[in-house]
Motif scaffolding. Sequence first.
Motif, PDB file in Angstrom:
ATOM      1  N   THR A 222       0.731   5.128   0.555  1.00 22.52           N
ATOM      2  CA  THR A 222      -0.229   6.062   1.149  1.00 22.52           C
ATOM      3  C   THR A 222       0.222   7.511   0.954  1.00 22.52           C
ATOM      4  O   THR A 222       1.401   7.781   0.761  1.00 22.52           O
TER       5      THR A 222
ATOM      6  N   ALA B  36      -4.779   6.110  -0.414  1.00 24.97           N
ATOM      7  CA  ALA B  36      -3.722   5.160  -0.790  1.00 24.97           C
ATOM      8  C   ALA B  36      -4.062   4.456  -2.091  1.00 24.97           C
ATOM      9  O   ALA B  36      -5.205   4.473  -2.545  1.00 24.97           O
ATOM     10  N   GLU B  37      -3.051   3.871  -2.691  1.00 27.74           N
ATOM     11  CA  GLU B  37      -3.223   3.001  -3.856  1.00 27.74           C
ATOM     12  C   GLU B  37      -2.350   1.769  -3.654  1.00 27.74           C
ATOM     13  O   GLU B  37      -1.285   1.857  -3.025  1.00 27.74           O
ATOM     14  N   MET B  38      -2.785   0.657  -4.209  1.00 30.05           N
ATOM     15  CA  MET B  38      -1.966  -0.558  -4.122  1.00 30.05           C
ATOM     16  C   MET B  38      -0.928  -0.523  -5.240  1.00 30.05           C
ATOM     17  O   MET B  38      -1.222  -0.117  -6.364  1.00 30.05           O
TER      18      MET B  38
ATOM     19  N   TRP C 134      -6.844  -4.503   9.065  1.00 28.22           N
ATOM     20  CA  TRP C 134      -6.318  -3.202   8.644  1.00 28.22           C
ATOM     21  C   TRP C 134      -4.983  -2.820   9.271  1.00 28.22           C
ATOM     22  O   TRP C 134      -4.496  -1.709   9.063  1.00 28.22           O
TER      23      TRP C 134
ATOM     24  N   ASP D 296      -0.373   7.540   7.055  1.00 26.55           N
ATOM     25  CA  ASP D 296      -0.501   6.245   6.365  1.00 26.55           C
ATOM     26  C   ASP D 296      -1.626   5.386   6.938  1.00 26.55           C
ATOM     27  O   ASP D 296      -1.605   4.165   6.807  1.00 26.55           O
TER      28      ASP D 296
ATOM     29  N   LEU E  36       0.835  -1.192   0.000  1.00 28.29           N
ATOM     30  CA  LEU E  36       0.000   0.000   0.000  1.00 28.29           C
ATOM     31  C   LEU E  36       0.878   1.253   0.000  1.00 28.29           C
ATOM     32  O   LEU E  36       1.728   1.420   0.862  1.00 28.29           O
TER      33      LEU E  36
END
Lengths: 564, 222
Positions: free
Chosen positions: A90, A100-102, A376, A264, A88
């Motif tokens: 962030t 965030a993006e993977m 999470w 994050d 991830l």
Amino acid sequence: MRGRKSVLVALVIFFILFGLAYFPDLYSLRAENRDDPPAIHLFGRVMSRYGPVENARVRIAGRDKFALTDRSGQFEIRTDYLQANAFLVTAGKEGWFNNAEMANGPGRVKDIFLNPIYLGDRKDYQFISPVTCSRCHIKVTRYWDKSKMAHTTSNPKVLDMFYGMDNNKQEGVKPGYRLDFPNSNGNCTTCHAPSAAVSSPWSQELNEVLKSPRTEWDGISCEYCHKVRKVVKDQEAPSGYKPIFERQSSRTSSSILVFGPYDDVVVPPMAASYNPLFGEGRFCSTCHSHYKKLGKGNKWNPENIYTPAERKGLGLDGGNLLPIQTTYQEWKQWQDELPPDAPNKGKKCQGCHMSWRKEMLPYDNYIIDGNARRMWGVHRSPQRINPHHFDGGTERQLKTSLSMELEGEITGDRLKVHVYVTNTNGGHWVPTGETMRSVMLVLRAMDSNAVPLKMTKGNTLPEWTGKGAVEKGNYAGQPGEIFARVLEDDSGRINVPFWQATGVASDTRIRPKTTQEFIFEFALEDPEDEPSVEANLIYRPVIRQWADEKKWPVKDILITSKAW
Amino acid sequence: MKIQLKYIVFIAIFLFMGSTGKVFAGGIKGTVKVKGLRSPANVLVYLSKSPDVPLDLKRARFIMDQQNLTFIPHVLPIPVGATVEFPNNDEVSHNVFSLSRTKKFNLGSYKKGKSKSVLFSKPGVVELRCDVHAEMSAFIMVLKNPYWAITDDRGQFQIPDSTYFEKRGIKGLPDLEPGKYLVKTWHEKLKSKKKTVVVPENGTVSMTLKLTRGIPGVLYKR
């Protein structure tokens, strides 16, 4: 046949040598993959509906290092090898919701889109109960619940001082705010029940607040702090500072807006927003600071008590503000005076009062627990976790707050004793906070038969440290020193409650990282004798007279003892 | 005849070693008994005065480690002129400092894996603190001479304690010269005690020190 074999061997050797000559990295690369994995390079942009977001903090979730985006929102992260196939990335910035993006391996990361926090504080917002927070943040809330911070409203001493009661709830026992001002609620709730104080139109009387079934109204609740967007100066507030809230739900989801120190945290139940205020001393200023306005025409003279620098640091130049609690200003003045390269420059309240404790070990890498952690949890260094124990004024904290050294010299029939008292670990003056607190230096010089020596030079402890047997904690008249801020009223009475005070009679507390030297002299009957000296530094949470009147079961805390 | 020769050689070696003073060197052996503490271990037993002993501290390594919010060891005796390393082997940053009159220093905050060092050139007690973690405290005892020992779990000690020094890279610690010495103790929770002993020409002197709970005194009075 033999010749063919030789040619074959020669060819094999040739190809091996050729291979090594032209592909020298073959072996070393494998070795590098095994022992020293190559760095990973990630890059991308942080965008918003208004275009690129500059100065956003971008990191691989949980990692210590982060990159800042440039004017076009671009970021670049070089990090060591990561075992995961996907991770991830962030982004967070003050005033924006984290997002965030993977990333599926190195290379370009999809644009990270940040949503701004539109200002719109809802005064009718109901703070969420800490019980709700504890479902995920089990350990954090457990330590908070054990702290004084969680029970500032139901603190029996606060209630006794407000209503004028003793420990047995007997009414009419002075001092008591309500005994002096029967129809006033004062402004106690501002800090002792702040969730209620900012949730008008609820009553501002402490008992009324406690009658409420809303658990978050006792003490400083999780949401009360984590809804603070910024802290501003406000002359109307008792501390001179007030928090600006942003009580709202996220507009992009049904989750709630929570400010915090992490950029994050990107999880569905919370719409987290990075706020650097959470790592600043200023955050604590709204309550760890308390001034009393003396009213029109009334002034007191701080010049006899404080140096010009201290007056400036405590904001006392006008003379119409009476300092009651100035912990924040004491810390700030100390920090402001430090040169930029001083090792203590940049130390914050959170560093000491929200640091790890031995009882919490082994270190944990998560701030959430249970199922929430599995879903999470972000694995981060304990260095980036601030346990919420808020330790202060406790035996553990006090034991290292001050230190003491003794030196003695015998000249003829005279014993001269030098006592050095140092504020070692306090980033503010010690003792700090409530003016009912004090520290006493109690000195005892004896001959070799343990008979006390007569003091010929030096100070003795004042009457208010208690008259009577020393064994019972009464030190009036004993050789020693007192460290306290002593409030007085117009008639010259000292140690009055702050609402009656009109001036500061003395302030002998020990400034951060400074040493005070005290000299005492004693007469020796036999110059050949070998005398000895014992010194104790004792913290007293409540002045003796009040503790006796209120029947409070308070105990002195021995900070340190030294002998010569 | 052969047997007689063996005896002669044995006696010769015995006499030779005796004459060098290595086998029956001067020293102090003893036991510390304590009241009010669970264990008689970790009591510093030292001589307030001794003849000057030059120590080669070039290879000396004294370490005050930081692990799990604890300084290790809690009490570290060192000779004057020694340098102490302060490695951080903990998961969080620490800020070692001292405001003691014997040595004032502040190493600032540093992370795991880093180490800093400080030279101690004045005798006395140095109280160590971490500026972030209130529970962390330790003592460095800077001693005027190398004649000291730390008691073991049974409260036993031996001065000089060559093993302590050899483990820290200091070799060739000479034995105590015969004479009268003042033996003193220091422990954070025990009242300091002093006792005079006479170290004989050959061999060691034995002593017992009985300590009670109380406040320790200064290492050296002026």
